[in-house]
Structures are given as structure tokens and as C-alpha cells.
Scaffold this motif. Structure first.
Motif, mmCIF file in Angstrom:
data_model
loop_
_atom_site.group_PDB
_atom_site.id
_atom_site.type_symbol
_atom_site.label_atom_id
_atom_site.label_comp_id
_atom_site.label_asym_id
_atom_site.label_seq_id
_atom_site.Cartn_x
_atom_site.Cartn_y
_atom_site.Cartn_z
ATOM 1 N N GLU A 1 10.869 -0.780 -6.756
ATOM 2 C CA GLU A 1 9.412 -0.762 -6.779
ATOM 3 C C GLU A 1 8.859 0.591 -6.332
ATOM 4 N N SER B 1 3.258 -3.870 2.010
ATOM 5 C CA SER B 1 2.752 -5.039 1.291
ATOM 6 C C SER B 1 3.890 -5.912 0.787
ATOM 7 N N LYS C 1 2.404 0.328 -0.079
ATOM 8 C CA LYS C 1 3.060 -0.506 -1.089
ATOM 9 C C LYS C 1 4.308 -1.158 -0.493
ATOM 10 N N ASP D 1 0.143 6.321 -0.742
ATOM 11 C CA ASP D 1 0.301 5.269 -1.747
ATOM 12 C C ASP D 1 1.585 4.474 -1.527
ATOM 13 N N ASN E 1 -4.118 -0.530 -2.225
ATOM 14 C CA ASN E 1 -3.603 -0.452 -3.587
ATOM 15 C C ASN E 1 -4.654 -0.754 -4.654
#
Length: 333
Positions: free
Chosen positions: A248, A228, A225, A221, A305
Motif C-alpha cells: 500500500e 490509518s 496512510k 501523506d 487522506n
């Protein structure tokens, strides 16, 4: 748009201890050569391996640059002195290879630069035609003075913006006395440099994986992220802010967030990574997953995601299921 104002070529044959200095700039070249040089120059601007740097006050190259800017020396003299200096340093540090040393003045986006391309000559195969006893014989021979049409691993290059003397280098490290060094940045330019975009992203990716393991987070995960976010910044020409990435990724893990930022600081990664001219690579845009059964899956990070396309499920028996959704066509590669 990139426009050359002047170009001059010197030959640094360190293999045979020979330095051939040109006295004049290149004249008109044909379209193939012009296109090749423009392509190589553009790759220096756009290289993800480009390192930004700052001259030390003791830098000989900076001294030459000041003289060029105040017209104490001509561009031709500047290039000759620079080429001789580079040749001497290569011989001193046993960098014994043949290269064509191109020095240019160019204009790009209304900024003027000095560009240096140290093109390591490569070996290729060509032919020679000979007349022997009234017979024509064609022989295949090796040729060791070929210039590549793109930046190779052995090429070295640097750019200096004339207005503020800011510089950047594109090079791979070489070994000198058992130590890996950035030959141009450290030895020739006598500058301090920051990690390149490529090096910074490598550090961020590796540390993200380490933090996810250390703090028992889901790597499948967290890594997509992070990727991205990098791609989004590049596509929007926004500097990559380490604080934003840390917030984040580790919003619920304050210890991990603090350690992440501190470790990147120790590695010299800037708090804001410039992405000017950088283009995202394929590896930036996808996440490769490999199972313990040897199955490999490559998934675009944007799909990782959302459960609309990919879903990971933890089964009661402790195994993991991966479900790919909304597929309309499959091809075999």
C-alpha cells in the motif's frame, strides 16, 4: 470475562534479602481488592507492550509448569518454587527492590491461564496516631509497601496458557552488567520473544519515515496512510500484515518496498502482527504536524487522506499552505 480460581501472594524483599513464602491461597478479599486485581490482570491481556514468547527446552519455569499440569505438585507448591526461583535470580542479578509476587490461576474466554504479577511496591505518604503523655499526636510518615491499582513502569507480569504453554510478558527492560535485557522473558522464563505490538508499530513508523525521506516521498501523506491501516486492522481484529502495508505504501517504489520488508525482518518484527485485545491509542489515530515556524497541528489520520477536510498546497514560491475545511466551530485549549 475474567474469573480467578486461585490466588496466592509471596513477598520478595530483595532490598533486605528476605523472601516470605505463603503456605496458602488468599481467602475472600473485599470488593476493592478484587476489583484492583481484576483490573491489573485485564491490563496484562490488553497491554500494547505484551510480548509473545516460546519457552526454551531448558526453562526451569516450563519444568515447574509441566509438574503443575500433571498434578505432580500443587498450585501452592508451584507458586512457592517459582517465587523462590525469581527471588534468587533477582538477588543474583542485583535487582534490589521490594515486590508483592502474586501467582494466580484464572479463566478468560474459556481458556485457563497462570498469571504472575510482580508488583513493585511504591512509596507513599500516610499517617500514624500516637498517644504521648495523655496527648494524641498525628504524624505524617512515609510508607514503602504500597501496591498500585494499575500496571506501573516498575511492574512485571507474564501469562501462560495452560493448554499449549504459550506465554506472553509485560515488562520494561532492566540493566544487568551494562546491558538492557527483558529480565522475565530472558532470565526467568528462559524464552525467546517477538517484539510487542508497541515495539513493532514503533519500528514500522520510524522505518516509514526513513523510507519516505530516502526515496523522496511525501511523509505527510505516507505516514497517516500507514497509521490509518493499523487502526483499521485493530478495529476489525485483523492481524497487521507487513506485506499489505509495504504494498500500500510503496506500490510505485519496488526498491523501497523490498527494503522496508527486509529491514523489519532484521528487527524481528513478525510478518503478521497479532492485535488481539489491543486498543488503538490516541497517537495511532492522529498525525502531528510541526512547521518551521513552530506551528503545531494535530489532525485525525482519516482526515489527512481527503481534501474535503485538509489540503496541502505547494505554492509557486516554494512554501506550503495548509487549508482546513468544513469547520463549523473552533474552541481554544
Amino acid at each position: 470475562m475474567l474469573e480467578f480460581e486461585k490466588k496466592i501472594v509471596h513477598v520478595l524483599d530483595c532490598e533486605h534479602n528476605t523472601c516470605i513464602l505463603s503456605e496458602g491461597c488468599m481467602k475472600k478479599e473485599d470488593d476493592v481488592i478484587a476489583k484492583m486485581l481484576s483490573s491489573k490482570a485485564e491490563k496484562v491481556f490488553h497491554s500494547a507492550s505484551r510480548k509473545r514468547g516460546v519457552f526454551r527446552e531448558t526453562s526451569y519455569v516450563k519444568e515447574l509448569l509441566v509438574k503443575l499440569k500433571d498434578h505432580s505438585i500443587t498450585f501452592e507448591t508451584f507458586s512457592q518454587k517459582l517465587a523462590q526461583y525469581v527471588f534468587d535470580k533477582k538477588m543474583e542479578h542485583a535487582q534490589y527492590y521490594v515486590s508483592d509476587f502474586i501467582v494466580a490461576l484464572l479463566l478468560k474466554d474459556e481458556r485457563r491461564y497462570v498469571l504472575v504479577l510482580d508488583n513493585a511496591c511504591t512509596q507513599g505518604i500516610t499517617h500514624t496516631v500516637q498517644n504521648e503523655e495523655d496527648s494524641i499526636i498525628t504524624e505524617i510518615i512515609p510508607y514503602k509497601a504500597l501496591i498500585s491499582s494499575t500496571l506501573t513502569a516498575k511492574d512485571r507480569a507474564f501469562l501462560i496458557e495452560l493448554s499449549d504453554e504459550s506465554l506472553c510478558c509485560v515488562e520494561n527492560k532492566v540493566e544487568i552488567e551494562g546491558e538492557k535485557v527483558n529480565f522475565y522473558a530472558e532470565v526467568i522464563l528462559q524464552s525467546t520473544t517477538m517484539p510487542s505490538y508497541k515495539e513493532s508499530v514503533k519500528s514500522i513508523t520510524k522505518l516509514t519515515e526513513e523510507m519516505s525521506d530516502k526515496y523522496e516521498m511525501d511523509e505527510v501523506d505516507i505516514v497517516p496512510k500507514m497509521k490509518s491501516m493499523l487502526v483499521d486492522n485493530i478495529e476489525n481484529s485483523k492481524p497487521i500484515q507487513i506485506d499489505e502495508i509495504a504494498e500500500e505504501l510503496f506500490a510505485e517504489k519496488p526498491l523501497a518496498k523490498a527494503e522496508f520488508k527486509e529491514e523489519l525482518k532484521k528487527q524481528g518484527v513478525p510478518t503478521a502482527i497479532e492485535v488481539e485485545y489491543v486498543k488503538p491509542t490516541r497517537s495511532d489515530k492522529v498525525q502531528k504536524i510541526k512547521t518551521d515556524k513552530g506551528i503545531e497541528i494535530i489532525i485525525p489520520v482519516d482526515y489527512m487522506n481527503t481534501k474535503e477536510f485538509v489540503e496541502f498546497k505547494n505554492q509557486p514560491d516554494g512554501t506550503i499552505s495548509i487549508q482546513l475545511k468544513n469547520i463549523t466551530h473552533i474552541t481554544s485549549k
